[in-house]
Design a protein around this motif. Sequence first.
Motif, PDB file in Angstrom:
ATOM      1  N   CYS A  41      -1.531   1.680  11.339  1.00  0.00           N
ATOM      2  CA  CYS A  41      -0.876   0.992  12.450  1.00  0.00           C
ATOM      3  C   CYS A  41       0.352   0.214  11.985  1.00  0.00           C
ATOM      4  CB  CYS A  41      -1.849   0.041  13.141  1.00  0.00           C
ATOM      5  SG  CYS A  41      -1.137  -0.758  14.593  1.00  0.00           S
ATOM      6  N   LYS A  42       1.427   0.370  12.731  1.00  0.00           N
ATOM      7  CA  LYS A  42       2.669  -0.375  12.474  1.00  0.00           C
ATOM      8  C   LYS A  42       3.014  -1.250  13.676  1.00  0.00           C
ATOM      9  CE  LYS A  42       3.380   1.918   8.618  1.00  0.00           C
ATOM     10  NZ  LYS A  42       2.203   1.767   7.815  1.00  0.00           N
ATOM     11  N   ASP A  43       2.036  -1.580  14.475  1.00  0.00           N
ATOM     12  CA  ASP A  43       2.125  -2.388  15.707  1.00  0.00           C
ATOM     13  C   ASP A  43       3.346  -2.077  16.562  1.00  0.00           C
ATOM     14  OD1 ASP A  43       4.119  -4.072  14.529  1.00  0.00           O
ATOM     15  OD2 ASP A  43       2.687  -5.642  14.099  1.00  0.00           O
ATOM     16  N   ASP A  44       3.456  -0.824  16.880  1.00  0.00           N
ATOM     17  CA  ASP A  44       4.513  -0.318  17.772  1.00  0.00           C
ATOM     18  C   ASP A  44       4.246  -0.732  19.227  1.00  0.00           C
ATOM     19  OD1 ASP A  44       6.429   1.942  18.758  1.00  0.00           O
ATOM     20  OD2 ASP A  44       4.490   2.480  19.606  1.00  0.00           O
ATOM     21  N   TRP A  45       3.018  -0.982  19.570  1.00  0.00           N
ATOM     22  CA  TRP A  45       2.556  -1.443  20.883  1.00  0.00           C
ATOM     23  C   TRP A  45       2.712  -0.426  22.006  1.00  0.00           C
ATOM     24  CZ3 TRP A  45      -0.631  -5.064  19.996  1.00  0.00           C
ATOM     25  CH2 TRP A  45      -0.389  -5.994  19.003  1.00  0.00           C
ATOM     26  N   SER A  46       3.116   0.785  21.699  1.00  0.00           N
ATOM     27  CA  SER A  46       3.226   1.798  22.757  1.00  0.00           C
ATOM     28  C   SER A  46       1.864   2.133  23.348  1.00  0.00           C
ATOM     29  CB  SER A  46       3.903   3.060  22.229  1.00  0.00           C
ATOM     30  OG  SER A  46       3.199   3.579  21.121  1.00  0.00           O
ATOM     31  N   CYS A  47       0.785   1.867  22.616  1.00  0.00           N
ATOM     32  CA  CYS A  47      -0.572   2.149  23.085  1.00  0.00           C
ATOM     33  C   CYS A  47      -1.039   1.170  24.164  1.00  0.00           C
ATOM     34  CB  CYS A  47      -1.551   2.135  21.916  1.00  0.00           C
ATOM     35  SG  CYS A  47      -1.510   0.603  20.953  1.00  0.00           S
ATOM     36  N   VAL A  48      -0.506  -0.040  24.174  1.00  0.00           N
ATOM     37  CA  VAL A  48      -0.982  -1.069  25.105  1.00  0.00           C
ATOM     38  C   VAL A  48      -0.680  -0.725  26.572  1.00  0.00           C
ATOM     39  CG1 VAL A  48      -0.833  -3.516  25.765  1.00  0.00           C
ATOM     40  CG2 VAL A  48      -0.954  -2.883  23.343  1.00  0.00           C
ATOM     41  N   PRO A  49       0.560  -0.451  26.935  1.00  0.00           N
ATOM     42  CA  PRO A  49       0.841  -0.229  28.361  1.00  0.00           C
ATOM     43  C   PRO A  49       0.333   1.099  28.920  1.00  0.00           C
ATOM     44  CG  PRO A  49       2.840   0.057  27.087  1.00  0.00           C
ATOM     45  CD  PRO A  49       1.786  -0.457  26.142  1.00  0.00           C
ATOM     46  N   VAL A  50       0.011   2.075  28.060  1.00  0.00           N
ATOM     47  CA  VAL A  50      -0.432   3.374  28.589  1.00  0.00           C
ATOM     48  C   VAL A  50      -1.920   3.421  28.914  1.00  0.00           C
ATOM     49  CG1 VAL A  50       1.413   4.649  27.450  1.00  0.00           C
ATOM     50  CG2 VAL A  50      -0.833   4.466  26.330  1.00  0.00           C
ATOM     51  N   CYS A  51      -2.677   2.448  28.474  1.00  0.00           N
ATOM     52  CA  CYS A  51      -4.121   2.461  28.725  1.00  0.00           C
ATOM     53  C   CYS A  51      -4.410   2.092  30.185  1.00  0.00           C
ATOM     54  CB  CYS A  51      -4.847   1.488  27.800  1.00  0.00           C
ATOM     55  SG  CYS A  51      -6.630   1.503  28.066  1.00  0.00           S
ATOM     56  N   PRO A  52      -5.023   3.012  30.944  1.00  0.00           N
ATOM     57  CA  PRO A  52      -5.263   2.752  32.370  1.00  0.00           C
ATOM     58  C   PRO A  52      -6.353   1.717  32.639  1.00  0.00           C
ATOM     59  CG  PRO A  52      -6.263   4.832  31.763  1.00  0.00           C
ATOM     60  CD  PRO A  52      -5.483   4.353  30.557  1.00  0.00           C
ATOM     61  N   THR A  53      -7.180   1.406  31.633  1.00  0.00           N
ATOM     62  CA  THR A  53      -8.278   0.455  31.844  1.00  0.00           C
ATOM     63  C   THR A  53      -8.103  -0.844  31.052  1.00  0.00           C
ATOM     64  OG1 THR A  53      -9.590   1.447  30.069  1.00  0.00           O
ATOM     65  CG2 THR A  53      -9.930   2.313  32.315  1.00  0.00           C
ATOM     66  N   GLU A  54      -6.937  -1.017  30.445  1.00  0.00           N
ATOM     67  CA  GLU A  54      -6.655  -2.200  29.624  1.00  0.00           C
ATOM     68  C   GLU A  54      -7.672  -2.366  28.500  1.00  0.00           C
ATOM     69  OE1 GLU A  54      -6.184  -5.415  32.487  1.00  0.00           O
ATOM     70  OE2 GLU A  54      -4.145  -4.754  32.919  1.00  0.00           O
ATOM     71  N   ALA A  55      -8.035  -1.251  27.865  1.00  0.00           N
ATOM     72  CA  ALA A  55      -8.952  -1.272  26.720  1.00  0.00           C
ATOM     73  C   ALA A  55      -8.217  -1.535  25.418  1.00  0.00           C
ATOM     74  CB  ALA A  55      -9.714   0.049  26.620  1.00  0.00           C
ATOM     75  N   VAL A  56      -6.898  -1.443  25.439  1.00  0.00           N
ATOM     76  CA  VAL A  56      -6.072  -1.684  24.251  1.00  0.00           C
ATOM     77  C   VAL A  56      -5.335  -2.997  24.476  1.00  0.00           C
ATOM     78  CG1 VAL A  56      -4.295  -0.758  22.722  1.00  0.00           C
ATOM     79  CG2 VAL A  56      -5.782   0.813  23.990  1.00  0.00           C
ATOM     80  N   LEU A  57      -5.628  -3.980  23.636  1.00  0.00           N
ATOM     81  CA  LEU A  57      -5.128  -5.338  23.843  1.00  0.00           C
ATOM     82  C   LEU A  57      -4.223  -5.804  22.718  1.00  0.00           C
ATOM     83  CD1 LEU A  57      -8.538  -7.046  24.731  1.00  0.00           C
ATOM     84  CD2 LEU A  57      -6.916  -5.987  26.320  1.00  0.00           C
ATOM     85  N   LYS A  58      -3.257  -6.618  23.065  1.00  0.00           N
ATOM     86  CA  LYS A  58      -2.438  -7.306  22.080  1.00  0.00           C
ATOM     87  C   LYS A  58      -3.184  -8.590  21.690  1.00  0.00           C
ATOM     88  CE  LYS A  58       2.206  -9.096  21.390  1.00  0.00           C
ATOM     89  NZ  LYS A  58       2.017 -10.501  21.115  1.00  0.00           N
ATOM     90  N   PRO A  59      -3.474  -8.771  20.397  1.00  0.00           N
ATOM     91  CA  PRO A  59      -4.203  -9.968  19.970  1.00  0.00           C
ATOM     92  C   PRO A  59      -3.283 -11.175  19.824  1.00  0.00           C
ATOM     93  CG  PRO A  59      -3.734  -8.624  18.073  1.00  0.00           C
ATOM     94  CD  PRO A  59      -3.214  -7.869  19.278  1.00  0.00           C
ATOM     95  N   PRO A  60      -3.877 -12.374  19.700  1.00  0.00           N
ATOM     96  CA  PRO A  60      -3.053 -13.548  19.397  1.00  0.00           C
ATOM     97  C   PRO A  60      -2.390 -13.354  18.028  1.00  0.00           C
ATOM     98  CG  PRO A  60      -5.323 -14.207  19.901  1.00  0.00           C
ATOM     99  CD  PRO A  60      -5.295 -12.714  19.827  1.00  0.00           C
ATOM    100  N   ALA A  61      -1.240 -13.957  17.835  1.00  0.00           N
ATOM    101  CA  ALA A  61      -0.484 -13.797  16.585  1.00  0.00           C
ATOM    102  C   ALA A  61      -1.282 -14.210  15.352  1.00  0.00           C
ATOM    103  CB  ALA A  61       0.809 -14.593  16.666  1.00  0.00           C
ATOM    104  N   ASP A  62      -2.205 -15.160  15.496  1.00  0.00           N
ATOM    105  CA  ASP A  62      -2.966 -15.642  14.339  1.00  0.00           C
ATOM    106  C   ASP A  62      -4.345 -14.989  14.212  1.00  0.00           C
ATOM    107  OD1 ASP A  62      -3.943 -16.895  16.604  1.00  0.00           O
ATOM    108  OD2 ASP A  62      -4.108 -18.871  15.684  1.00  0.00           O
TER     109      ASP A  62
END
Length: 109
Positions: free
Chosen positions: A56-77
Motif C-alpha cells: 500500500c502507498k495510500d493512494d486512497w483510490s479504494c476509499v471512494p469506490v466502496c459502495p458500503t464504506e467498508a474501506v476507511l481512512k484512519p486517523p493520522a496517528d
Amino acid sequence: IKVSKINKYLISKSEIMPPIIVQEKCIGCGACVAVCPYQALEMDQDNIAELIIDKCKDDWSCVPVCPTEAVLKPPADFKVTKRVYTEKEIEQMGLIIKGTNAVWKEKKE
C-alpha cells in the motif's frame, strides 16, 4: 514532502497510511481491488477484501469506490497492522466509524 489531493483528501506522503478494511461491511464486489494501482488489496477465501500492507502507498483510490464504506481512512496517528478488522476490534481500539473515516472516540492528547 510530496502532497497528493485525491477526492477531497489532502494527504502528506511523509508516512504511509493504509486504509482500514471493515470485515462486516465488505460485500465482496471487488471495486477496491480493481481500482488500486499498487495491487495492495485482494479478496480472501470468503470473498472479503484484505489489505496487503507492505504494497500500500495510500493512494486512497479504494476509499471512494466502496459502495458500503467498508474501506476507511484512519486517523493520522493510527497504525494499520492487520489485513482486515472487525467492527468490534475497531470499537475496542477506541475508534468510531464516520462515513468513510475512522476517528478517535475521544481526541487523543
